[in-house]
Write an enzyme that holds these catalytic residues in place. Structure first.
Site, PDB file in Angstrom:
ATOM      1  N   ARG A  17       0.855  -1.193   0.000  1.00 34.41           N
ATOM      2  CA  ARG A  17       0.000   0.000   0.000  1.00 34.41           C
ATOM      3  C   ARG A  17       0.887   1.239   0.000  1.00 34.41           C
ATOM      4  O   ARG A  17       0.662   2.190  -0.731  1.00 34.41           O
ATOM      5  CB  ARG A  17      -0.949   0.013   1.210  1.00 34.41           C
ATOM      6  CG  ARG A  17      -1.668   1.348   1.328  1.00 34.41           C
ATOM      7  CD  ARG A  17      -2.863   1.412   2.273  1.00 34.41           C
ATOM      8  NE  ARG A  17      -2.858   0.498   3.385  1.00 34.41           N
ATOM      9  CZ  ARG A  17      -2.111   0.621   4.493  1.00 34.41           C
ATOM     10  NH1 ARG A  17      -1.309   1.649   4.658  1.00 34.41           N
ATOM     11  NH2 ARG A  17      -2.189  -0.280   5.450  1.00 34.41           N
ATOM     12  N   ASP A  47      -6.783  19.253 -14.094  1.00 30.77           N
ATOM     13  CA  ASP A  47      -7.134  17.941 -14.642  1.00 30.77           C
ATOM     14  C   ASP A  47      -6.639  17.923 -16.094  1.00 30.77           C
ATOM     15  O   ASP A  47      -7.203  18.586 -16.954  1.00 30.77           O
ATOM     16  CB  ASP A  47      -8.656  17.740 -14.556  1.00 30.77           C
ATOM     17  CG  ASP A  47      -9.097  16.368 -15.064  1.00 30.77           C
ATOM     18  OD1 ASP A  47      -8.365  15.755 -15.872  1.00 30.77           O
ATOM     19  OD2 ASP A  47     -10.195  15.917 -14.666  1.00 30.77           O
ATOM     20  N   LYS A  68      -7.781   6.954 -19.465  1.00 28.57           N
ATOM     21  CA  LYS A  68      -8.030   7.489 -20.801  1.00 28.57           C
ATOM     22  C   LYS A  68      -6.754   7.396 -21.645  1.00 28.57           C
ATOM     23  O   LYS A  68      -6.331   6.312 -21.966  1.00 28.57           O
ATOM     24  CB  LYS A  68      -8.571   8.916 -20.684  1.00 28.57           C
ATOM     25  CG  LYS A  68      -9.640   9.092 -19.578  1.00 28.57           C
ATOM     26  CD  LYS A  68     -10.918   8.327 -19.818  1.00 28.57           C
ATOM     27  CE  LYS A  68     -11.849   8.255 -18.620  1.00 28.57           C
ATOM     28  NZ  LYS A  68     -12.178   9.501 -17.966  1.00 28.57           N
ATOM     29  N   TYR A  93     -16.037  17.552 -15.574  1.00 32.71           N
ATOM     30  CA  TYR A  93     -16.324  16.113 -15.646  1.00 32.71           C
ATOM     31  C   TYR A  93     -17.374  15.762 -14.588  1.00 32.71           C
ATOM     32  O   TYR A  93     -17.233  16.133 -13.417  1.00 32.71           O
ATOM     33  CB  TYR A  93     -15.035  15.321 -15.415  1.00 32.71           C
ATOM     34  CG  TYR A  93     -15.260  13.839 -15.408  1.00 32.71           C
ATOM     35  CD1 TYR A  93     -15.515  13.155 -16.591  1.00 32.71           C
ATOM     36  CD2 TYR A  93     -15.247  13.120 -14.223  1.00 32.71           C
ATOM     37  CE1 TYR A  93     -15.748  11.790 -16.592  1.00 32.71           C
ATOM     38  CE2 TYR A  93     -15.482  11.753 -14.220  1.00 32.71           C
ATOM     39  CZ  TYR A  93     -15.729  11.088 -15.404  1.00 32.71           C
ATOM     40  OH  TYR A  93     -15.966   9.745 -15.395  1.00 32.71           O
TER      41      TYR A  93
HETATM   42  C1  LIG Z   1     -12.726   9.932 -16.682  1.00 32.73           C
HETATM   43  C2  LIG Z   1     -12.370  11.253 -16.148  1.00 32.73           C
HETATM   44  C3  LIG Z   1     -12.191  11.473 -14.762  1.00 32.73           C
HETATM   45  C4  LIG Z   1     -12.417  10.388 -13.744  1.00 32.73           C
HETATM   46  O1  LIG Z   1     -11.481   9.350 -13.865  1.00 32.73           O
HETATM   47  P1  LIG Z   1     -11.819   7.807 -13.531  1.00 32.73           P
HETATM   48  O2  LIG Z   1     -10.550   7.125 -13.895  1.00 32.73           O
HETATM   49  O3  LIG Z   1     -13.001   7.419 -14.362  1.00 32.73           O
HETATM   50  O4  LIG Z   1     -12.127   7.761 -12.068  1.00 32.73           O
HETATM   51  C5  LIG Z   1     -11.832  12.746 -14.350  1.00 32.73           C
HETATM   52  N1  LIG Z   1     -11.652  13.757 -15.220  1.00 32.73           N
HETATM   53  C6  LIG Z   1     -11.813  13.592 -16.547  1.00 32.73           C
HETATM   54  C7  LIG Z   1     -11.620  14.749 -17.464  1.00 32.73           C
HETATM   55  C8  LIG Z   1     -12.184  12.342 -17.058  1.00 32.73           C
HETATM   56  O5  LIG Z   1     -12.364  12.187 -18.369  1.00 32.73           O
END
Ligand SMILES: *Cc1c(COP(=O)(O)O)cnc(C)c1O
Length: 379
Positions: free
Chosen positions: A46, A170, A195, A98
């Protein structure tokens, strides 16, 4: 070192015991110690795992920073950032956000006494209007989802510095290949590695990066204390994904540009949202802070009928109807009935998410096939 070299080599070394060039998947929870307190840097997975550690060093390097941390999902990474705050603190966030981030802020953290404001940041100076002495975090997402708004990171960073607040960006849509927010003054970069970083639609993971040692200590303390870490196998997959990030994103951008221009000329298409158009309201900022414009495109249909949008997403054959983005395969989505369905119609329409809005995550297939697919579906 430049981007591609770092993406392939940073943080990874051939395995000392076998020479294996790929980082082994250290599928282990614990590590044998030679004597009390005498270990090789790893005590419990962890806290730290060698495969995850390699990934954390790699992603930090390609974001031009020193400290990375990997989490079980993008939302777990965002959760870690908000846990750096205290009750009574205020957060100013992008409004076109998001959906999962919005839900985390408003339904989990608001009840712990943290106050969130969702503001239009397309004119960065607007952010200053919401700063108080309690503002401790500014949360920026750019390009935004699904409207592809662009926010001036450098301008918001100046406001954050003046306010004594952290700036977190982000960077999921842009990827570090296109945009490195730390260079523009951000304190923390966040990714849904689910992504583009993973890039093959086979993993769910989140990443935080910072170049500030004090923030990094807090980040690692929260990561270890709350335990939302990612697994060794997933760390391996994302490390592998990042090795081709620059190649994939180059093709995503190339295909995206061709499809955006093609859509703009199509008689059944109304508006096309893509930051590469000179007519995009923040095209100049996109050009200044991004290397290229990415593979995410949204568009609306003439007549704005929900039935037409539903028919289109059903008719496509190569584009897959699915949530998520950033994988090698092209995806199509209908925000009003998928990602943004929980937002009341009036609210979502204010930000542009109208009934016929379609979002594309353009993949790395042959672009002629993608255009032919959209053409037959639009017809
Ligand atoms: C998918 C996404 C998230 C969240 O991420 P997860 O891996 O699904 O928890 C946050 N910000 C953006 C812009 C995203 O596309």
């Amino acid at each position: 070192m430049k981007f591609a070299t770092k993406a392939i080599h940073a943080g990874v070394h051939p395995d000392e015991s076998t020479g294996a060039i790929m980082t082994p998947i250290y599928q282990t929870s614990t590590y044998v110690q030679d004597g009390v307190g005498n270990h090789k840097g790893y005590e419990y997975s962890r806290t730290l795992n060698p495969t995850r550690h390699a990934l954390e060093k790699n992603i930090a390097a390609i974001e031009n920073a020193r400290f990375g941390a990997a989490f079980g999902s993008g939302l777990a990474a965002i959760d870690c950032v908000v846990k750096m705050l205290h009750p009574g603190d205020e957060v100013i966030s992008t409004n076109d956000l998001y959906g999962g981030t919005y839900r985390l802020f408003t339904t989990i953290f608001a009840k712990y006494g943290i106050k969130f404001q969702f503001v239009d940041m397309s004119d960065a100076s607007n952010v200053a209007n919401y700063v108080t002495e309690k503002t401790k975090l500014i949360w920026v997402e750019t390009p935004t989802n699904p409207m592809m708004n662009i926010i001036d990171i450098e301008a918001v960073a100046k406001i954050a510095k003046q306010a004594g607040a952290l700036l977190a960006v982000d960077n999921t849509f842009a990827t570090p290949y296109l945009q490195t927010p730390i260079d523009l003054g951000a304190d923390i970069v966040m990714h849904s590695a689910t992504k583009y970083l993973g890039g093959h639609s086979d993993v769910v993971m989140g990443i935080l990066v910072t170049d500030n040692e004090e923030i990094s200590k807090e980040m690692y303390r929260i990561q270890n204390s709350t335990g939302a870490v990612t697994a060794p196998m997933d760390s391996f997959l994302v490390l592998r994904g990042i090795k081709t990030l620059h190649l994939r994103v180059q093709r995503h951008c190339e295909n995206g540009a061709k499809i955006a221009h093609w859509l703009a000329k199509h008689p059944k298409v109304d508006k096309v949202y893509w930051p590469g158009f000179e007519s995009h309201p923040n095209h100049a900022i996109a050009k200044k802070q991004m290397r290229d414009f990415g593979g995410m495109i949204s568009f609306t249909l003439k007549g704005n009928k929900i039935e037409d949008a539903h028919a289109l997403v059903k008719k496509v054959e190569i584009f897959a109807l699915a949530e998520s983005l950033g994988g090698v395969e092209s995806l199509i989505g209908h925000p009003a009935s998928m990602t943004h369905a929980s937002i009341p119609k009036e609210e979502r329409e204010k930000t542009g998410v109208v009934d016929s809005l379609i979002r594309l995550s353009v993949g790395v297939e042959d672009v002629e096939d993608l255009i032919a697919d959209l053409e037959q579906a639009l017809r």
